[in-house]
Design an enzyme around this catalytic site. Structure first.
Site, PDB file in Angstrom:
ATOM      1  CG  ASP A   1      -9.921  -0.410   4.883  1.00 51.17           C
ATOM      2  OD1 ASP A   1      -9.663  -0.597   3.675  1.00 51.17           O
ATOM      3  OD2 ASP A   1      -9.211  -0.827   5.815  1.00 51.17           O
TER       4      ASP A   1
ATOM      5  CE  LYS B   1      -3.756  -2.540   2.071  1.00 53.88           C
ATOM      6  NZ  LYS B   1      -4.456  -3.021   3.265  1.00 53.88           N
TER       7      LYS B   1
ATOM      8  CD  GLN C   1      -3.219  -4.550   6.373  1.00 52.93           C
ATOM      9  OE1 GLN C   1      -3.156  -3.552   5.663  1.00 52.93           O
ATOM     10  NE2 GLN C   1      -3.798  -5.672   5.970  1.00 52.93           N
TER      11      GLN C   1
END
Ligand code: NAP
Length: 281
Positions: free
Chosen positions: A119, A50, A94
């Site tokens: 997200d 990422k 994460q």
């Protein structure tokens, strides 16, 4: 018939190019903060990918690394600081967090400011998606999967879409996106009866289960568009999806491979969400 193989790597690269162009042309400076807790090697690889993608498109990234022994309070403090920092556009924690934090993982996700929740996992963003409001942040993998479906079928109206898997991360938002495209959506899960028959009626079949090669060729309608979200590691170390790819590619009109299908889209959509969060400020 042999299916069109949907090239997720290529399409993901195109999305990243678009993000890069928008950043350059408009002289923007989006910033993504990534929170990484613990030493899970897979999580470290995902975060590394990422961060690399950010550098590639011109998004600034900052990492907040915490040891595996970090407490709920430690992580909450970091989230609060990032929420309050006007230079930060997106916050990605994460997942999964280390085992000892599994009970508080959801409340920590919900602590992220919805406008920075790249997200798309907060209640506010999930609610906007459910209500069809367009200004929310949509989870990256379903967003990327829809993009791949559109690469082979523009008009999805009236098509029967079957989504196998009902997770908050993928199955539920995927079903909502397909509903917004005017598909007739069936959501299947572990309690679904006669799954093979349900699948066989799908014009668009999306599998997100986590069971290697579970969907066989005789479960798939001739000419269906098949999207394989599953990532499974076989004993010999190779990766495969939930679809029996070698067989199903002879039945479907289009299919995503694993690897190289949905996977690369997830990171590109994260870049897109970070840009959106920046532009919405
Ligand atoms: P998850 O939370 O474990 O959900 C799995 C879903 O599959 C559940 O809804 C479960 O039903 C259903 N299921 C389990 N066994 C089944 C069966 N025999 N028949 C029908 N449905 C069954 O997983 P997830 O997070 O959605 O991820 C699913 C897969 O996608 C995993 O392989 C994951 O690695 C992959 N994934 C890939 C990406 C990517 O970037 N490519 C991103 C996210 C996920 P119940 O709800 O009834 O238990």
């Amino acid at each position: 018939m042999s299916a069109v193989i949907i090239d997720g790597k290529l399409i993901a690269r195109e999305v990243r190019e678009m993000v890069k162009d928008q950043i350059e042309v408009n002289n923007l400076s989006p910033t993504l903060a990534v929170i990484l807790v613990g030493d899970d090697p897979a999580s470290h690889v995902y975060v590394g990918n990422k961060i690399r993608a950010c550098a590639e498109v011109g998004i600034e990234s900052i990492e907040r690394k915490l040891p595996a022994a970090a407490t709920e309070k430690d992580i909450a403090k970091i989230i609060d600081t990032l929420n309050a920092d006007t230079n930060i556009d997106g916050i990605l924690m994460q997942l999964p967090l280390p085992e000892h934090l599994s009970d508080v993982q959801e409340s920590l996700v919900q602590r992220i400011a919805p406008e920075k929740d790249v997200d798309g996992l907060t209640v506010a963003n999930a609610g906007k998606l459910f209500l069809g409001e367009k200004d929310g942040l949509v989870p990256c993998t379903p967003q990327g999967s829809l993009h791949l479906i559109h690469s082979v079928t523009k008009d999805l109206s009236g098509k029967h879409a079957v989504v196998i898997g009902r997770s908050n991360l993928f199955g539920k938002p995927m079903a909502q996106l397909l509903l917004q495209e005017n598909c007739t959506v069936t959501m299947a899960h572990s309690r679904t009866k006669n799954l093979d028959t349900v699948c066989k009626d799908a014009d668009i079949l999306v599998a997100a289960v986590g069971r290697p090669k579970m969907i066989k060729a005789d479960w798939v309608k001739d000419g269906a568009v098949v999207i394989d979200v599953g990532i499974n590691r076989l004993e010999d170390g190779t990766l495969c999806g939930d679809i029996d790819y070698d067989e199903v590619k002879n039945i479907a009109s289009a299919i995503t491979p694993v690897p190289g299908g949905v996977g690369p889209m997830t990171i590109s959509c994260l870049m897109q969400n970070t840009l959106r969060a920046h532009q919405a400020k």
